[in-house]
Design a protein around this motif. Structure first.
Motif, PDB file in Angstrom:
ATOM      1  N   ARG A  21       0.844  -1.195   0.000  1.00 36.76           N
ATOM      2  CA  ARG A  21       0.000   0.000   0.000  1.00 36.76           C
ATOM      3  C   ARG A  21       0.885   1.253   0.000  1.00 36.76           C
ATOM      4  O   ARG A  21       1.107   1.885   1.032  1.00 36.76           O
ATOM      5  N   LEU A  47      -5.812   4.459   1.716  1.00 40.05           N
ATOM      6  CA  LEU A  47      -6.108   5.010   3.038  1.00 40.05           C
ATOM      7  C   LEU A  47      -6.980   3.983   3.776  1.00 40.05           C
ATOM      8  O   LEU A  47      -8.108   3.688   3.343  1.00 40.05           O
ATOM      9  N   ALA A  48      -6.426   3.411   4.863  1.00 34.47           N
ATOM     10  CA  ALA A  48      -7.157   2.384   5.630  1.00 34.47           C
ATOM     11  C   ALA A  48      -7.995   3.058   6.714  1.00 34.47           C
ATOM     12  O   ALA A  48      -7.521   3.938   7.439  1.00 34.47           O
ATOM     13  N   GLU A  49      -9.242   2.611   6.819  1.00 31.40           N
ATOM     14  CA  GLU A  49     -10.127   3.127   7.863  1.00 31.40           C
ATOM     15  C   GLU A  49     -10.994   1.961   8.350  1.00 31.40           C
ATOM     16  O   GLU A  49     -11.930   1.510   7.662  1.00 31.40           O
ATOM     17  N   GLY A  50     -10.601   1.448   9.500  1.00 29.95           N
ATOM     18  CA  GLY A  50     -11.274   0.251   9.999  1.00 29.95           C
ATOM     19  C   GLY A  50     -10.939  -0.935   9.123  1.00 29.95           C
ATOM     20  O   GLY A  50      -9.763  -1.190   8.819  1.00 29.95           O
ATOM     21  N   ASP A  51     -11.967  -1.683   8.791  1.00 33.59           N
ATOM     22  CA  ASP A  51     -11.740  -2.823   7.904  1.00 33.59           C
ATOM     23  C   ASP A  51     -11.914  -2.469   6.440  1.00 33.59           C
ATOM     24  O   ASP A  51     -11.981  -3.318   5.572  1.00 33.59           O
ATOM     25  N   ARG A  52     -11.976  -1.198   6.176  1.00 33.42           N
ATOM     26  CA  ARG A  52     -12.122  -0.751   4.773  1.00 33.42           C
ATOM     27  C   ARG A  52     -10.857  -0.027   4.301  1.00 33.42           C
ATOM     28  O   ARG A  52     -10.179   0.617   5.098  1.00 33.42           O
ATOM     29  N   THR A  53     -10.602  -0.155   3.043  1.00 38.98           N
ATOM     30  CA  THR A  53      -9.472   0.581   2.426  1.00 38.98           C
ATOM     31  C   THR A  53     -10.017   1.476   1.333  1.00 38.98           C
ATOM     32  O   THR A  53     -10.741   1.019   0.438  1.00 38.98           O
ATOM     33  N   TYR A  54      -9.654   2.740   1.441  1.00 34.18           N
ATOM     34  CA  TYR A  54     -10.094   3.703   0.440  1.00 34.18           C
ATOM     35  C   TYR A  54      -8.880   4.147  -0.393  1.00 34.18           C
ATOM     36  O   TYR A  54      -7.728   4.029   0.028  1.00 34.18           O
ATOM     37  N   TYR A  56      -7.577   7.577  -2.284  1.00 32.39           N
ATOM     38  CA  TYR A  56      -7.822   8.987  -2.616  1.00 32.39           C
ATOM     39  C   TYR A  56      -6.830   9.406  -3.699  1.00 32.39           C
ATOM     40  O   TYR A  56      -5.702   8.924  -3.734  1.00 32.39           O
TER      41      TYR A  56
END
Length: 624
Positions: A21, A47-54, A56
């Motif tokens: 990443r 960009l990792a946020e919790g169990d989600r990856t975004y 940007y």
């Protein structure tokens, strides 16, 4: 977001989600609603946020940047493949030079970069001239001209330089750029052409124009020092019969043997020149010998010379002899400061008198001779009357293409003096020029040439005619009007007429001359430079002149088979003419070998004895 845009960046997004990443920079193209395509750069990062990856992304429009980079790469290529160039900063210090500069001058970049203008030596140019160049560039943004500068080895060479200023938007000078073209080869070529144009092709002797220069200097010196000199004219009697009997090749060999004897007897005394096919001149600047008068010195010289010249000549184990006529005149001292043409005329009168007395003799000019003929200017009076007495004739010499097909003729003036003797144009044309008689004679030639062309078109309506125009005639204010009126009078299309002018004419009264030539060219006439290479005009001007054709002078054609310089000059003239879109015709072609050599160089139009001697128009029509 356009689907085409997503299709370019989605693979990168997938890589980001599956792999390490880390940030990614992806160049893509985006199509706007207007249809315009822009280059963009997409900076993406996970960009990792919790169990989600975004993911940007930041999008930058890089269209202008890529265009600038492409321009810089193109500029770099051009800079390194162009003529020699130097780039200066606003303080006139060199910040960059290209490879061409280093190759031409021999300097390495490190030896030039950082040097200021005063440190750059300019050969023959003083500092005031260099300062003037920069002041002109600062004021006008550009200067162009010839300057001389040094190579690394200390040798000076000429160059054609263009200086330009590079301005910012607020009109402040950011840089200066100098580009130049090395003129060394061109100057060498012009010098060789000048040297060859001063000598006779067959014998290597001075030609008439070079003799006139020497005579002018000798005459001036004789008047200043109150000494006397002499001009001797030597003629081989009935040389045409020798040519007819032995052939032109053997005749040429005979002329070279005569040349050797002339040079032998003139060694240490003066110079020898060839005036015509069988006519020579010896210029003796000073007739000095202790205890003897100039007249006695000259008479002794003439007797010794004549005795040597009439001795047998050995050619292919055979002995040949012929008679020699000599005429001479003394100039300078207390004598009046006579014009140069008068000296030539006096020697000619003496030679004519020697021939009248039965040939094979010596005559020194005396004032009584001139009086018996009216005076020394009687020749001029005869010339003046010749037009009314119909003594002038036009001979025609064919011009042919590479297949030896006649496409045109040149009209050549001859004077049948009193219906008895043919007088060489070399003798009467200079007198006609000096007296202004060339103007009415030239008008007559043009009218007769138009009449001849009209007759020629009965046989072939594609034939052209070339007409020589003298400088004096050309400089007449009404010249162009007279020419246009003449072709209208004879109902001739100007496209079938070639007007031949000399290089010397082009260099005099430049603006007026070019204006007249442009008017003639616009009317349909073909403009040809006759005897190209003999007038020492700069080759740089040729591209700016309204010229259609170059005629290679016969001296170069004769020399090229045994002289590398002459061959190189001919090849250069042909190549230069082709590059400028000009037609080339070689005159004085006498052998098949010359024709073939010219063909291999790219010349495909010819004129000379190989194809035909000049003939009266009746003979040409009969042959047709």
């Amino acid at each position: 977001i356009a689907a085409s845009f997503l299709s370019q960046i989605l693979p990168a997004f997938s890589d980001l989600l599956r792999g390490p990443r880390v940030s990614r920079l992806v160049p893509v193209q985006q199509s706007l609603r207007s249809g315009e395509i822009r280059d963009v750069e997409v900076y993406s990062s996970p960009l990792a946020e919790g169990d989600r990856t975004y993911i940007y992304s930041v999008i930058h429009d890089i269209t202008e940047r890529l265009a600038n980079e492409r321009q810089m790469r193109l500029t770099e290529v051009v800079f390194e493949t162009a003529d020699p160039m130097l780039v200066f900063d606003q303080h006139r210090s060199v910040i960059r030079v290209n490879n061409s500069f280093c190759q031409v001058t021999g300097f390495h970049r490190d030896e030039i970069v950082g040097r200021t203008v005063p440190m750059l030596q300019y050969g023959y140019e003083d500092q005031r001239f260099v300062t003037m160049i920069w002041e002109h560039v600062d004021l006008h943004g550009r200067w162009e001209g010839e300057v001389w500068t040094y190579r690394k080895d200390g040798k000076i060479f000429p160059k054609w330089s263009t200086f330009r200023a590079v301005w910012s938007q607020d009109r402040k000078i950011l840089n200066y750029v100098e580009s130049f073209y090395d003129l060394s080869r061109q100057r060498d070529l012009e010098a060789r052409m000048q040297a060859l144009s001063r000598t006779d092709a067959l014998t290597g002797l001075l030609n008439r124009s070079a003799l006139m220069e020497q005579l002018e200097m000798a005459h001036m010196q004789a008047n200043l020092s109150q000494t006397k000199g002499a001009l001797v004219v030597v003629d081989i009697d009935e040389f045409q019969a020798i040519n007819d009997a032995l052939g032109h090749t053997s005749g040429d060999v005979m002329l070279t043997l005569v040349t050797k004897r002339l040079e032998e007897m003139a060694k240490g005394l003066g110079v020898v020149a060839r005036l015509g096919s069988d006519e020579f001149a010896i210029l003796i600047p000073t007739l000095l010998e202790k205890g003897r008068s100039p007249d006695e010195v000259l008479q002794q010289f003439l007797e010794n010379a004549h005795r040597l010249l009439v001795q047998d000549y050995i050619l292919v184990d055979h002995a040949y002899s012929f008679t020699i006529s000599m005429g001479a005149t003394i100039f300078g001292g207390e004598k009046r400061k006579e014009p140069l043409e008068t000296i030539i005329q006096e020697a000619g009168i003496a030679l004519h008198d020697a021939k009248k007395k039965g040939r094979n003799g010596i005559v020194v000019f005396e004032p009584a001779m001139a009086q018996s003929r009216g005076d020394v200017f009687h020749f001029t009076e005869d010339l003046r009357k010749a037009l009314n007495l119909n003594e002038f004739l036009l001979y025609l010499q064919p011009q042919v293409d590479e297949h030896e097909r006649i496409y045109g003729v040149e009209s050549l003036l001859r004077w049948h003096y009193h219906g008895e003797t043919m007088i060489s144009p070399d003798r009467f044309i200079p007198v006609a020029e000096e007296t202004g008689l060339i103007v009415p004679i030239g008008t007559w030639v043009f009218q007769q040439s138009c009449e001849i062309l009209r007759l020629l078109h009965r046989f072939d309506d594609r034939l052209t005619i070339s007409i020589n125009v003298s400088p004096k005639q050309f400089y007449e204010d009404e010249f162009v009007d007279v020419v246009l009126k003449t072709v209208e009078q004879f109902s001739i299309d100007p496209h079938f007429i070639t007007i031949e002018v000399t290089e010397g004419l082009l260099m005099e009264h430049y603006d007026t001359t070019v204006a007249k030539l442009r008017r003639l060219s616009a009317s349909g006439f073909t403009i040809s430079i006759d005897d190209f290479g003999t007038g020492f005009s700069s080759l740089s001007y040729l591209k700016d002149l309204p010229v259609d054709e170059l005629k290679i002078d016969k001296s170069f054609v004769n020399n090229m088979m045994h002289d590398h310089d002459a061959a190189m000059i001919v090849e250069t003239i042909i190549g230069m003419a082709k590059n400028l879109g000009l037609t080339v015709i070689a005159e004085g072609v006498e052998t098949v070998e010359q024709k073939n050599r010219l063909l291999s160089m790219g010349c495909d139009r010819f004129q000379g004895y190989l194809f035909s001697q000049p003939k009266p128009r009746e003979d040409l029509f009969q042959d047709s």
